[in-house]
Scaffold this active site. Structure first.
Site, mmCIF file in Angstrom:
data_model
loop_
_atom_site.group_PDB
_atom_site.id
_atom_site.type_symbol
_atom_site.label_atom_id
_atom_site.label_comp_id
_atom_site.label_asym_id
_atom_site.label_seq_id
_atom_site.Cartn_x
_atom_site.Cartn_y
_atom_site.Cartn_z
ATOM 1 N N SER A 102 5.907 -1.739 -2.250
ATOM 2 C CA SER A 102 5.877 -2.702 -3.376
ATOM 3 C C SER A 102 4.801 -2.313 -4.395
ATOM 4 O O SER A 102 3.805 -3.007 -4.551
ATOM 5 C CB SER A 102 5.706 -4.142 -2.878
ATOM 6 N N GLY A 120 0.855 -1.190 0.000
ATOM 7 C CA GLY A 120 0.000 0.000 0.000
ATOM 8 C C GLY A 120 0.885 1.233 0.000
ATOM 9 O O GLY A 120 2.107 1.145 0.191
ATOM 10 N N SER A 135 2.685 4.792 0.983
ATOM 11 C CA SER A 135 3.363 5.225 2.200
ATOM 12 C C SER A 135 2.308 5.827 3.134
ATOM 13 O O SER A 135 1.421 6.564 2.682
ATOM 14 C CB SER A 135 4.409 6.286 1.830
#
Ligand code: ADP
Length: 208
Positions: free
Chosen positions: A117, A43, A45
């Protein structure tokens, strides 16, 4: 000119034969009385990856489970300290993390990761290293305006000033997972609710 390492190299990594070690993953799982698996938080930051990784680790610890957290700051300071933030370097960062999750689960551990990611390909590459049903992708679905409001480490502020570049959500995309095992709305759901949902999933799948 070739360096000494490449001159000495006689085989490509792909043709290397792996040694068969006597103690395997199943042995290690039964010694620890647990199933080994990977919980992969993804998800934006500030969507809550580190917070939930920590809270899940605590719950697993209370249940007598052996788990380990891999989080971005630690990995970036050590294992991947040589990498920058180009798309290629970020892919390599996640590739290494995926390989570490394989080693950790091979040691019978529950491996929890907290990395943005952002690219589907890198999450799929990590998934491919794990047996079916033992890679739990948890998508923290939190709108960017909420993440920017939270900004616990001032990262979005720096990104907007181009002090950090490129930054996911500001200069580079985040590809939403299409088939994550779990989706959590971390804007509206509390940490407790999110953790309960994860634990229920893991119990239903007989992973804990
Ligand atoms: P990330 O690791 O994704 O960058 P952090 O966990 O460092 O995010 O920060 C997320 C912030 O959002 C924390 O201040 C946390 O307390 C807050 N927060 C609010 N609701 C949630 C939730 N449901 N899950 C996780 N974090 C939440």
């Amino acid at each position: 000119m070739q360096n000494s390492q490449s001159q000495n190299q006689t085989e490509s990594p792909k043709t290397l034969l792996e040694h068969t070690f006597k103690i395997n993953k199943t042995d290690r799982e039964s010694q620890k009385n647990q199933k080994a698996f990977c919980v992969w938080f993804t998800g934006l930051s500030a969507s809550g990856k580190s917070t939930l990784a920590n809270a899940l680790d605590v719950e697993l610890f209370k249940r007598g489970k052996h788990s380990v957290i891999l989080d971005s700051d630690t990995v970036r300071k050590g294992l991947c300290g040589d990498l920058g933030f180009s798309e290629q370097a970020r892919d390599e960062n996640i590739r290494r993390v995926g390989e570490v999750t394989k080693i950790m689960t091979g040691a019978g551990l529950i491996c929890i990761t907290a990395f943005i990611s952002p690219f589907a390909r890198e999450r799929e590459q990590a998934r491919a290293l794990h047996e079916d049903g033992t890679f739990i992708e948890v998508f923290l679905d939190c709108p960017i305006d909420e993440c920017e409001k939270r900004d616990p480490k001032g990262m979005y502020k720096k990104a907007h000033q181009n002090i950090i570049y490129p930054f996911t959500g500001v200069h580079s995309p985040y590809e939403n997972p299409t088939k994550p095992e779990i989706v959590l709305n971390t804007k509206d759901e509390s940490v407790d609710t999110c953790i309960k949902k994860i634990l229920i999933y893991l119990e239903n799948k007989k992973l804990i």
